[in-house]
Design an enzyme around this catalytic site. Structure first.
Site: not given
Length: 376
Positions: A142-143
């Site tokens: 997700c980063a």
């Protein structure tokens, strides 16, 4: 005379046509896991995510069937080639550029695997120059949305005037594991959704977020809090119950990153952050001392799309644009992605309405020159 900072233009978002609601998700969990000793906890956790609807790349019946990793990965490649091009075209149109103007493609995804990367297929089929550089990012989860913005910023800083295309392709439903009954996995079955996003960072001109500074922070000792177990059946998502509390450690790190530039993170005009879950947003508001309403775009993404991994920041950013963008020129804001590591990728930028005279004209120029090694 210093050159203007690069601008992150309006993203384009595509979601598959198949939709699952919260009610359907809860009903499925009750029917498929009726004897699970922690079913009530899982149902409560899913309800508390605030996710009302999610989009799936396959019909629900096909999503629930697990034909094996080989076939699932084939679905990933097929659907990526179906959804990414149209999304890219809209992102290029938002930036008022063509494929020939792009110098680097950053492709981020953690839900399927292709080698060569989809970047090679895009270059061969969509009119990008053969000299276009490729940067696939596969393991930041997700980063990676925040990381893609920051690497695009770095590239445009190193090569003034260059343009970067970012593509995020996440089909989280292809990681559904019907036999994995851990509570964290049951929660993920009700949290994650599918989406494709694309955005252009223009080296000059453009309407959007003028990227000023960026940074990264890794929270020590949390490597196994968000991870994949890679098995014969594919990717098995592992989520530690301590993850929702990480903002207590990440928020101070974000403040420290911004401080040398004179930025006060409690007093910005906009906040575009990864919505991993409602507590992430609630805690971030508390620790940064900002009203919860400042995260309304991220919360809307979570409610209507679910957690769409690296595409979250672009979906929230698109909502910010749709809401009128920055209220005034040079209004300061934050873009942040959170993911495995635990990692935070943070960008600081200011709003620009693109009235600097360069926006609206496309300049055809030669490719960024290849870097040469110094003469011996």
């Amino acid at each position: 005379m210093s050159l203007p900072a690069p601008v992150l233009c309006r993203p384009a978002i595509s979601v598959p046509e198949h939709v699952i609601t919260l009610e359907q998700t809860l009903d499925l969990a009750r029917r498929r896991h009726a004897g699970h000793p922690m079913l009530d906890l899982a149902l409560r956790l899913i309800t508390n995510t605030g996710v009302a609807t999610r989009h799936l790349v396959q019909p629900l019946e096909a999503t629930l069937h697990h034909p094996g990793f080989t076939e699932r990965n084939a679905v990933y490649a097929r659907e990526a080639k179906a959804l990414v091009p149209q999304t890219v075209r809209r992102a290029l149109a938002h930036a008022r550029l063509g494929p020939e103007d792009i110098d680097l493609i950053v492709y981020v995804s953690c839900t399927g695997f292709m080698m060569p990367s989809l970047t090679a297929w895009l270059i061969n089929t969509m009119g990008f120059r053969a000299q276009t550089r490729q940067l696939p990012i596969a393991q930041l989860g997700c980063a990676a949305g925040g990381a893609a913005v920051n690497r695009a910023h770095d590239f445009c800083t190193a090569y003034p005037g260059a343009n970067v295309l970012i593509v995020a392709c996440e089909f989280c439903s292809l990681s559904y594991q019907p036999t994995d009954l851990a509570v964290g996995n049951l929660l993920s079955n009700g949290l994650f959704g599918d989406a494709v996003a694309a955005a252009v960072v223009r080296g000059s001109g453009g309407r959007g977020v003028r990227l000023r500074h960026n940074g990264s922070h890794l929270v020590a000792g949390t490597e196994d809090w968000i991870s994949y177990d890679v098995r014969d059946t594919g990717f098995h998502f592992v989520l530690d119950k301590r993850v929702p509390g990480t903002m207590a450690r990440l928020a101070p790190a974000m403040v420290q990153m911004a401080a040398p530039y004179g930025w006060d993170l409690s007093n910005l005009a906009f906040y575009i952050v990864h919505a991993g879950g409602p507590r992430i947003l609630d805690d971030l508001a508390t620790h940064l001392r900002v009203p919860a309403a400042m995260f309304r775009h991220s919360r809307a993404t979570l409610t209507e799309r679910g957690n769409i991994a690296s595409a979250v920041v672009f979906d929230a950013l698109d909502r910010f644009f749709a809401d009128g963008g920055g209220e005034q020129e040079a209004a300061p804001g934050l873009i942040a992605g959170f993911g495995p590591g635990i990692t935070a990728e943070i960008a600081l930028g200011t709003w620009t309405d693109g009235r600097d005279g360069a926006y609206g004209t496309t300049t055809r120029r030669p490719a960024v020159a290849a870097t040469r090694a110094p003469a011996s």
